[in-house]
Design a protein around this motif. Structure first.
Motif, mmCIF file in Angstrom:
data_model
loop_
_atom_site.group_PDB
_atom_site.id
_atom_site.type_symbol
_atom_site.label_atom_id
_atom_site.label_comp_id
_atom_site.label_asym_id
_atom_site.label_seq_id
_atom_site.Cartn_x
_atom_site.Cartn_y
_atom_site.Cartn_z
ATOM 1 N N ILE A 97 0.835 -1.203 0.000
ATOM 2 C CA ILE A 97 0.000 0.000 0.000
ATOM 3 C C ILE A 97 0.872 1.256 0.000
ATOM 4 O O ILE A 97 0.627 2.203 -0.759
ATOM 5 C CB ILE A 97 -0.958 0.007 1.215
ATOM 6 N N ASP A 98 1.906 1.267 0.829
ATOM 7 C CA ASP A 98 2.795 2.432 0.914
ATOM 8 C C ASP A 98 3.500 2.721 -0.410
ATOM 9 O O ASP A 98 3.859 3.867 -0.687
ATOM 10 C CB ASP A 98 3.838 2.241 2.018
ATOM 11 N N MET A 117 -9.630 7.325 -6.874
ATOM 12 C CA MET A 117 -8.890 6.196 -6.328
ATOM 13 C C MET A 117 -7.877 5.763 -7.382
ATOM 14 O O MET A 117 -8.100 5.933 -8.581
ATOM 15 C CB MET A 117 -9.836 5.037 -5.998
ATOM 16 N N PHE A 118 -6.755 5.216 -6.914
ATOM 17 C CA PHE A 118 -5.693 4.779 -7.807
ATOM 18 C C PHE A 118 -5.508 3.280 -7.645
ATOM 19 O O PHE A 118 -5.301 2.792 -6.536
ATOM 20 C CB PHE A 118 -4.394 5.529 -7.489
ATOM 21 N N LEU A 119 -5.567 2.557 -8.756
ATOM 22 C CA LEU A 119 -5.411 1.106 -8.776
ATOM 23 C C LEU A 119 -4.076 0.774 -9.418
ATOM 24 O O LEU A 119 -3.791 1.212 -10.530
ATOM 25 C CB LEU A 119 -6.554 0.469 -9.561
ATOM 26 N N PHE A 129 0.496 -7.831 -5.495
ATOM 27 C CA PHE A 129 -0.666 -7.285 -4.800
ATOM 28 C C PHE A 129 -1.397 -6.321 -5.720
ATOM 29 O O PHE A 129 -0.771 -5.570 -6.465
ATOM 30 C CB PHE A 129 -0.238 -6.498 -3.550
ATOM 31 N N GLY A 130 -2.715 -6.340 -5.641
ATOM 32 C CA GLY A 130 -3.526 -5.289 -6.221
ATOM 33 C C GLY A 130 -3.703 -4.239 -5.139
ATOM 34 O O GLY A 130 -4.069 -4.578 -4.010
ATOM 35 N N VAL A 131 -3.414 -2.991 -5.452
ATOM 36 C CA VAL A 131 -3.478 -1.922 -4.451
ATOM 37 C C VAL A 131 -4.461 -0.864 -4.936
ATOM 38 O O VAL A 131 -4.360 -0.377 -6.064
ATOM 39 C CB VAL A 131 -2.081 -1.292 -4.210
ATOM 40 N N LEU A 132 -5.401 -0.524 -4.081
ATOM 41 C CA LEU A 132 -6.362 0.537 -4.349
ATOM 42 C C LEU A 132 -6.207 1.569 -3.244
ATOM 43 O O LEU A 132 -6.289 1.228 -2.061
ATOM 44 C CB LEU A 132 -7.791 -0.025 -4.341
ATOM 45 N N ALA A 178 -5.031 -3.463 0.023
ATOM 46 C CA ALA A 178 -4.198 -4.360 -0.787
ATOM 47 C C ALA A 178 -4.708 -5.777 -0.648
ATOM 48 O O ALA A 178 -5.128 -6.200 0.421
ATOM 49 C CB ALA A 178 -2.737 -4.290 -0.351
ATOM 50 N N VAL A 179 -4.641 -6.523 -1.748
ATOM 51 C CA VAL A 179 -4.989 -7.940 -1.749
ATOM 52 C C VAL A 179 -3.973 -8.670 -2.613
ATOM 53 O O VAL A 179 -3.602 -8.185 -3.694
ATOM 54 C CB VAL A 179 -6.441 -8.164 -2.262
ATOM 55 N N ALA A 180 -3.476 -9.789 -2.102
ATOM 56 C CA ALA A 180 -2.537 -10.596 -2.895
ATOM 57 C C ALA A 180 -3.291 -11.159 -4.107
ATOM 58 O O ALA A 180 -4.476 -11.483 -4.008
ATOM 59 C CB ALA A 180 -1.960 -11.717 -2.042
ATOM 60 N N LEU A 181 -2.589 -11.280 -5.218
ATOM 61 C CA LEU A 181 -3.219 -11.719 -6.465
ATOM 62 C C LEU A 181 -2.601 -13.016 -6.982
ATOM 63 O O LEU A 181 -1.404 -13.225 -6.835
ATOM 64 C CB LEU A 181 -3.084 -10.650 -7.542
#
Length: 184
Positions: A97-98, A117-119, A129-132, A178-181
């Motif tokens: 996320i950071d 929001m930034f993806l 990770f997908g980070v939003l 964040a979510v691991a992908l």
């Protein structure tokens, strides 16, 4: 003899009707099940059921023009590469996320009603990770946004979620998720 001739003609007529009517009824019944102009599926969008735009995703956090395909836009951007000594999944997600993208050169901008929001994708120690996240750490959104992001991670990123959604913020509002992908 006339009765025999009439029953033979009737059975021939029934056989012909079965050959014509049954397939016609089957085709009409199947055609009524699906819109023939709905071209989603392999060969049209790449992944069966992949949305063509962010507006096709229920509970989406933003609204983009209909021609935008978020997974395709995200795939063009390189994943941000980061390493850390952390081993705890929550700390690794926090690093993601950071380091997530906050510009149009390293993230897809999702325009929302309240805030942009930034993806982006961030690889921390080889885990993608997908980070939003919001534009800056001081801007926060309701944590339900992160829950919807996790539920719809595949539609946003084109990859399956491979774990829990982690957040950066309080129990009510956060500035990043964040979510691991799993993209294999």
């Amino acid at each position: 003899m006339a009765c025999l001739y009439a029953s033979t003609n009737r059975s021939k007529m029934l056989a012909i009707m079965k050959k014509i009517l049954l397939p016609t009824i089957a085709v009409l019944a199947l055609a009524a099940c699906e819109d023939p102009y709905n071209r989603s599926g392999v060969g049209f969008t790449g992944i069966d059921g992949e949305p063509r735009s962010i507006s096709d995703v229920p509970g989406a956090v933003g609204v983009l023009p209909p021609a935008t395909n978020v997974p395709a836009e995200l795939a063009v951007l390189p994943a941000i590469q980061v390493t850390t000594d952390a081993t705890d999944p929550e700390k690794i997600a926090r690093v993601a996320i950071d380091n997530g993208g906050r510009s149009d050169t390293n993230a897809v901008v999702l325009t929302g009603s309240d805030t942009n929001m930034f993806l982006s994708t961030v690889a921390v120690n080889g885990t993608l990770f997908g980070v939003l996240q919001t534009e800056n750490s001081s801007t926060k959104v309701d944590n339900s946004v992160g829950a919807r992001f996790g539920q719809n991670a595949e539609q946003f990123t084109g990859c399956l979620p491979a774990g829990d959604v982690y957040r950066k913020g309080s129990s009510q509002r956060s500035s990043g998720f964040a979510v691991a992908l799993n993209c294999s």
